[in-house]
Design a protein around this motif. Structure first.
Motif, PDB file in Angstrom:
ATOM      1  N   THR A  38       0.812  -1.222   0.000  1.00 40.36           N
ATOM      2  CA  THR A  38       0.000   0.000   0.000  1.00 40.36           C
ATOM      3  C   THR A  38       0.846   1.274   0.000  1.00 40.36           C
ATOM      4  OG1 THR A  38      -0.125   0.017   2.422  1.00 40.36           O
ATOM      5  CG2 THR A  38      -1.838  -1.205   1.233  1.00 40.36           C
ATOM      6  N   GLY A  39       2.122   1.164   0.356  1.00 36.79           N
ATOM      7  CA  GLY A  39       2.971   2.353   0.411  1.00 36.79           C
ATOM      8  C   GLY A  39       2.781   3.190   1.661  1.00 36.79           C
ATOM      9  N   VAL A  40       2.047   2.678   2.656  1.00 39.98           N
ATOM     10  CA  VAL A  40       1.794   3.424   3.892  1.00 39.98           C
ATOM     11  C   VAL A  40       3.001   3.268   4.820  1.00 39.98           C
ATOM     12  CG1 VAL A  40       0.323   3.628   5.934  1.00 39.98           C
ATOM     13  CG2 VAL A  40      -0.687   3.145   3.693  1.00 39.98           C
ATOM     14  N   VAL A  41       3.466   4.381   5.351  1.00 37.80           N
ATOM     15  CA  VAL A  41       4.587   4.396   6.294  1.00 37.80           C
ATOM     16  C   VAL A  41       4.040   4.723   7.677  1.00 37.80           C
ATOM     17  CG1 VAL A  41       6.802   5.433   6.873  1.00 37.80           C
ATOM     18  CG2 VAL A  41       6.160   5.143   4.476  1.00 37.80           C
ATOM     19  N   ARG A  42       4.424   3.936   8.668  1.00 37.93           N
ATOM     20  CA  ARG A  42       3.957   4.141  10.038  1.00 37.93           C
ATOM     21  C   ARG A  42       5.160   4.427  10.932  1.00 37.93           C
ATOM     22  NH1 ARG A  42      -0.630   3.009  12.729  1.00 37.93           N
ATOM     23  NH2 ARG A  42      -1.445   1.999  10.851  1.00 37.93           N
ATOM     24  N   VAL A  43       5.051   5.464  11.727  1.00 37.48           N
ATOM     25  CA  VAL A  43       6.114   5.823  12.671  1.00 37.48           C
ATOM     26  C   VAL A  43       5.523   5.862  14.072  1.00 37.48           C
ATOM     27  CG1 VAL A  43       7.500   7.089  10.997  1.00 37.48           C
ATOM     28  CG2 VAL A  43       5.722   8.287  12.271  1.00 37.48           C
ATOM     29  N   ALA A  44       6.355   5.570  15.055  1.00 39.71           N
ATOM     30  CA  ALA A  44       5.909   5.559  16.449  1.00 39.71           C
ATOM     31  C   ALA A  44       7.068   5.998  17.336  1.00 39.71           C
ATOM     32  CB  ALA A  44       5.421   4.172  16.856  1.00 39.71           C
ATOM     33  N   VAL A  45       6.727   6.695  18.417  1.00 37.77           N
ATOM     34  CA  VAL A  45       7.717   7.144  19.405  1.00 37.77           C
ATOM     35  C   VAL A  45       7.233   6.692  20.774  1.00 37.77           C
ATOM     36  CG1 VAL A  45       8.834   9.112  20.502  1.00 37.77           C
ATOM     37  CG2 VAL A  45       8.458   9.119  18.036  1.00 37.77           C
ATOM     38  N   ARG A  46       8.108   6.030  21.514  1.00 33.61           N
ATOM     39  CA  ARG A  46       7.781   5.520  22.853  1.00 33.61           C
ATOM     40  C   ARG A  46       8.594   6.288  23.888  1.00 33.61           C
ATOM     41  NH1 ARG A  46      10.368   1.468  25.628  1.00 33.61           N
ATOM     42  NH2 ARG A  46      11.454   0.889  23.695  1.00 33.61           N
ATOM     43  N   LEU A  47       7.890   7.031  24.748  1.00 32.99           N
ATOM     44  CA  LEU A  47       8.537   7.819  25.788  1.00 32.99           C
ATOM     45  C   LEU A  47       7.770   7.669  27.098  1.00 32.99           C
ATOM     46  CD1 LEU A  47       9.307  11.110  23.801  1.00 32.99           C
ATOM     47  CD2 LEU A  47      10.945   9.342  24.483  1.00 32.99           C
ATOM     48  N   ARG A  48       8.355   8.173  28.164  1.00 32.46           N
ATOM     49  CA  ARG A  48       7.702   8.064  29.473  1.00 32.46           C
ATOM     50  C   ARG A  48       6.618   9.104  29.659  1.00 32.46           C
ATOM     51  NH1 ARG A  48      12.945   8.171  33.205  1.00 32.46           N
ATOM     52  NH2 ARG A  48      13.360   9.854  31.718  1.00 32.46           N
ATOM     53  N   ASP A  49       6.669  10.189  28.890  1.00 35.86           N
ATOM     54  CA  ASP A  49       5.660  11.243  28.973  1.00 35.86           C
ATOM     55  C   ASP A  49       4.770  11.164  27.735  1.00 35.86           C
ATOM     56  OD1 ASP A  49       4.560  14.053  28.438  1.00 35.86           O
ATOM     57  OD2 ASP A  49       5.351  14.259  30.473  1.00 35.86           O
ATOM     58  N   ALA A  50       3.466  10.986  27.933  1.00 38.38           N
ATOM     59  CA  ALA A  50       2.546  10.817  26.818  1.00 38.38           C
ATOM     60  C   ALA A  50       2.482  12.060  25.942  1.00 38.38           C
ATOM     61  CB  ALA A  50       1.145  10.460  27.329  1.00 38.38           C
ATOM     62  N   ASP A  51       2.460  13.238  26.569  1.00 44.52           N
ATOM     63  CA  ASP A  51       2.351  14.475  25.803  1.00 44.52           C
ATOM     64  C   ASP A  51       3.608  14.738  24.976  1.00 44.52           C
ATOM     65  OD1 ASP A  51       0.778  16.844  25.177  1.00 44.52           O
ATOM     66  OD2 ASP A  51       2.317  17.965  26.249  1.00 44.52           O
ATOM     67  N   ILE A  52       4.775  14.470  25.552  1.00 36.60           N
ATOM     68  CA  ILE A  52       6.014  14.671  24.806  1.00 36.60           C
ATOM     69  C   ILE A  52       6.113  13.660  23.667  1.00 36.60           C
ATOM     70  CG2 ILE A  52       8.530  14.579  24.970  1.00 36.60           C
ATOM     71  CD1 ILE A  52       8.376  15.741  27.701  1.00 36.60           C
ATOM     72  N   ALA A  53       5.633  12.436  23.889  1.00 41.00           N
ATOM     73  CA  ALA A  53       5.635  11.440  22.811  1.00 41.00           C
ATOM     74  C   ALA A  53       4.796  11.917  21.635  1.00 41.00           C
ATOM     75  CB  ALA A  53       5.112  10.108  23.338  1.00 41.00           C
ATOM     76  N   PHE A  54       3.625  12.487  21.940  1.00 41.32           N
ATOM     77  CA  PHE A  54       2.755  13.006  20.873  1.00 41.32           C
ATOM     78  C   PHE A  54       3.427  14.149  20.123  1.00 41.32           C
ATOM     79  CE2 PHE A  54       0.004  16.831  20.520  1.00 41.32           C
ATOM     80  CZ  PHE A  54      -0.537  16.554  19.273  1.00 41.32           C
ATOM     81  N   ARG A  55       4.006  15.092  20.867  1.00 44.96           N
ATOM     82  CA  ARG A  55       4.621  16.246  20.206  1.00 44.96           C
ATOM     83  C   ARG A  55       5.896  15.863  19.455  1.00 44.96           C
ATOM     84  NH1 ARG A  55       5.885  19.503  24.595  1.00 44.96           N
ATOM     85  NH2 ARG A  55       4.758  18.304  26.137  1.00 44.96           N
ATOM     86  N   THR A  56       6.570  14.828  19.920  1.00 45.98           N
ATOM     87  CA  THR A  56       7.766  14.365  19.215  1.00 45.98           C
ATOM     88  C   THR A  56       7.403  13.728  17.879  1.00 45.98           C
ATOM     89  OG1 THR A  56       8.895  13.982  21.327  1.00 45.98           O
ATOM     90  CG2 THR A  56       9.802  12.888  19.389  1.00 45.98           C
TER      91      THR A  56
END
Length: 332
Positions: free
Chosen positions: A152-170
């Motif tokens: 499909t050509g879909v690229v998925r990225v994920a960031v795992r951090l201890r702070d949920a808000d910082i993970a989202f903004r990262t």
């Protein structure tokens, strides 16, 4: 059948004797393994993973057309955009350049003020500045994952951090950095294509004018050329040259206009399918699975310890019974 049954009974008795001799090891080993799995699971702080997915937009430009024209003139120009494949974006998202930009960036909190940098979130802010950036980038490389669906050509990225808000903004910042890199790359290639197409367009226009002048001169000299097969053949050849030159000029004109557009383009080149969001649930700790693995690992260690103990006891017994000579020091 009786001999076989007797051998099986002896084997069972040996196994039972082994378990009885090393029951402490077989009990302590699994307990230690399960305690270790529990400590590894519960001691670290909980983490949160924010994900996003996107599809890179294909180049609308004239890369293939320019490459085809260049080949006609013996030049080698890349036909496709170097950063269009999903696999490229997987590598780009975890590249040292992107990670280094992330660790030096200070997230902005929900109130619009700058928060702590990722170096503090990653626990490397106490290091000297000369080491902090590289160490933080290496640590972040473990926490950033990227994958691509080749179909499909879909690229998925994920960031795992201890702070949920910082993970989202990262993750949001990561998408912005990838998009900026892609825009700059396309602009650079578009400028190179524009320089090439402008040069070739001027030359092709002159070549077209020359071909038209030759055809015009032929028609002036031979107003009634259709009565001669030789003149008809000559006319068709000259007319074909004019047609080919016209096609080249038309293609180069379109390529040049598209290159002009791409050279100043600043619109996003990523189609976001799943926007990042603040994770509300922490990552699963998988305590049950780790306990099972710890239990199995402890059993294995207990068995190895028991087998090793039996081997040592066997060697000592053989030495005491005189079946194995005890090595003596030379010179005595």
């Amino acid at each position: 059948m009786s001999d076989q049954g007797g051998m099986e009974e002896i084997a069972l008795l040996q196994v039972a004797a082994f378990l009885r001799r090393h029951r402490r090891k077989l009990i302590v080993g699994p307990l230690v393994g399960m305690l270790g799995a529990t400590a590894v699971t519960l001691v670290p702080r909980a983490t949160y993973t924010s994900t996003a997915s996107f599809v890179p937009q294909g180049r609308r430009g004239s890369g293939a057309a320019v490459a085809g024209i260049a080949a006609q003139f013996g030049l080698n120009v890349a036909a496709g955009e170097p950063s269009q494949s999903p696999a490229f974006y997987v590598e780009l998202a975890r590249s040292p350049q992107i990670l280094a930009s992330l660790v030096t960036w200070s997230p902005v909190d929900s109130n619009g003020s700058a928060g702590d940098s990722l170096s503090m979130e990653l626990g490397v802010d106490a290091l000297p500045p000369s080491e902090r950036r590289d160490r933080a980038a290496k640590e972040l490389a473990r926490l950033v994952t990227a994958s691509a669906n080749a179909r499909t050509g879909v690229v998925r990225v994920a960031v795992r951090l201890r702070d949920a808000d910082i993970a989202f903004r990262t993750v949001s910042r990561l998408l912005a950095l990838v998009n900026d890199f892609d825009v700059r790359t396309r602009r650079t290639q578009a400028k190179a294509e524009r320089s090439f197409t402008e040069l070739r367009l001027a030359e092709s226009e002159r070549a077209l004018l020359d071909a038209e002048n030759v055809l015009e001169a032929f028609l002036r000299r031979n107003r009634d050329y259709r009565g001669s097969p030789t003149l008809v053949f000559e006319h068709d050849r000259l007319d074909r040259q004019v047609s080919i030159r016209k096609e080249v000029v038309t293609t180069l004109t379109q390529a040049n206009e598209q290159a002009r557009i791409e050279a100043v383009r600043d619109t996003p080149v990523l189609t976001i399918l799943e926007s990042p969001s603040v994770p509300v649930r922490r990552d699963p700790r998988r305590l049950a699975l780790k306990l099972v693995l710890g239990l199995l690992g402890g059993v294995g260690l207990g068995l190895l310890a028991g087998l090793g103990g039996d081997a040592v006891d066997g060697v000592r017994a053989a030495q005491r019974s005189g079946l194995m000579a005890v090595p003596t020091e030379r010179g005595e």
